[in-house]
Design an enzyme around this catalytic site. Structure first.
Site, PDB file in Angstrom:
ATOM      1  N   ARG A 247      23.503  45.689 -11.408  1.00 45.45           N
ATOM      2  CA  ARG A 247      24.051  45.406 -10.327  1.00 45.45           C
ATOM      3  C   ARG A 247      23.867  43.825 -10.551  1.00 45.45           C
ATOM      4  O   ARG A 247      22.615  43.424 -10.097  1.00 45.45           O
ATOM      5  CB  ARG A 247      23.752  46.072  -9.157  1.00 45.45           C
ATOM      6  N   HIS A 251      24.201  44.376  -2.777  1.00 43.85           N
ATOM      7  CA  HIS A 251      24.976  45.517  -2.863  1.00 43.85           C
ATOM      8  C   HIS A 251      26.381  45.224  -2.188  1.00 43.85           C
ATOM      9  O   HIS A 251      27.187  45.853  -2.680  1.00 43.85           O
ATOM     10  CB  HIS A 251      24.195  46.626  -1.734  1.00 43.85           C
ATOM     11  N   TYR A 260      14.498  42.077  -1.580  1.00 42.46           N
ATOM     12  CA  TYR A 260      13.938  43.248  -2.154  1.00 42.46           C
ATOM     13  C   TYR A 260      13.963  42.987  -3.664  1.00 42.46           C
ATOM     14  O   TYR A 260      13.497  44.093  -4.314  1.00 42.46           O
ATOM     15  CB  TYR A 260      14.502  44.498  -1.680  1.00 42.46           C
TER      16      TYR A 260
END
Length: 330
Positions: A247, A251, A260
């Site tokens: 990714r 998100h 994170y």
């Protein structure tokens, strides 16, 4: 291997078509981020890093008769099945011409009867039992149909995942369950999601094959999904394919993955970007040269520019129509 595609029965024209869909998905996605940051569209959930897995899977299906039940990152899948940049940008702007829902749904809630793209809902993994149901209906009608359903690894922890896979396996239904594992369920890493090394390990518990493939390897994904599709058409039942993807973005446009993910991790993910990897293969195998790929990129960017301009000027939905399709009309 320099010409892996020939062993898979793919031509140079096939590869260029695959690359074009990947490139279009990337350029549409990039444009949506720009529009979001400019305050013109409300939300983006990105496909960047997943394009290779999605295109490999989509081209392994019969796009004239099979059904796809995509999840929100499947931009390349729906492009491969017939949606256009204009369709996607109309949806992102919530315009009346949005072919998915007429501006009613959030972006990336894909749906198209004519393209056999089955509309999904916001709760994750609800599409999984739907795929099993469509496959059962096709069998009862005698239709030669395979259903493809995709989801992230986080969705594999939902009850719908268990019920859909178990039902499909018990009845040996023609379903390809396609997990796109990018390592995170939003911000939760797989180490806190799974007690098994992979999602595919769970397949044995349902009595079906489980396959793990590099999601940045377009041809590897094509081979894995093609094998699963052929198995399903023979009547041998479903397969769980897990594509290990990257990714390349947060998100969604509401997320900040710097909280994170380390800089080093993101740099490693970019080295696994499927788009330049596939471009390198096309050049090394003699399918295309750099000039050809540059010209293709120019065409795709022009198409995205046109789609953006059209969507921005398109008509907004009529508020009076908000309840259409909610209740049956006389």
């Amino acid at each position: 291997m320099r010409n892996r595609h020939e062993a898979l029965g793919l031509t140079g024209e096939d590869l260029l078509a695959m690359y074009r869909v990947m490139l279009t998905a990337r350029r549409v996605d990039e444009r949506m981020w720009v529009l979001n940051r400019a305050g013109k569209i409300p939300f983006v959930i990105s496909c960047q890093g997943h394009e290779g897995a999605q295109v490999g899977a989509a081209f392994a299906l019969d796009r004239q008769k099979d059904y796809v039940l995509p999840y929100y990152r499947d931009v390349a899948v729906v492009l491969a099945f017939g949606q256009t940049p204009r369709d996607l940008l109309l949806a992102a702007h919530a315009k009346a011409e949005d072919p998915n829902s007429g501006g009613r749904q959030m972006p990336n809630h894909f749906g198209s009867r004519k393209h056999r793209i089955v509309s999904g809902s916001s709760p994750v993994s609800t599409q999984i039992p739907h795929a099993a149901g469509i496959a059962l209906a096709a069998r009862m009608r005698g239709d030669d149909v395979v259903t493809y359903v995709s989801f992230g690894e986080g969705s594999s922890n939902q009850g719908d995942f268990h019920e859909g896979l178990n039902f499909a396996a018990v009845h040996r239904l023609p379903v390809v369950f396609f997990c796109q594992n990018n390592g995170y369920a939003i911000s939760v890493p797989t180490s806190k999601e799974l007690a098994t090394p992979s999602v595919a390990d769970r397949a044995a518990g349902y009595g079906m094959p489980g396959v793990v493939v590099d999601g940045s390897d377009v041809l590897g994904v094509y081979h894995a999904v093609k094998t699963a599709v052929e198995r399903a058409r023979r009547g041998d039942g479903p397969t769980l394919v897990e594509a290990m993807t990257v990714r390349l973005t947060p998100h969604s446009s509401d997320d900040d993955d710097r909280t994170y993910r380390t800089k080093e991790e993101l740099e490693d993910a970019r080295r696994r970007d499927p788009l330049p990897q596939f471009a390198e293969y096309l050049i090394a195998s003699g399918v295309a040269d750099e000039d050809t790929l540059r010209a293709l990129d120019h065409e795709v960017r022009a198409e995205v520019d046109e789609a953006t301009a059209y969507a921005e000027q398109a008509r907004d939905p009529d508020p009076a129509d908000v309840l259409r399709f909610v209740y049956r009309e006389a």
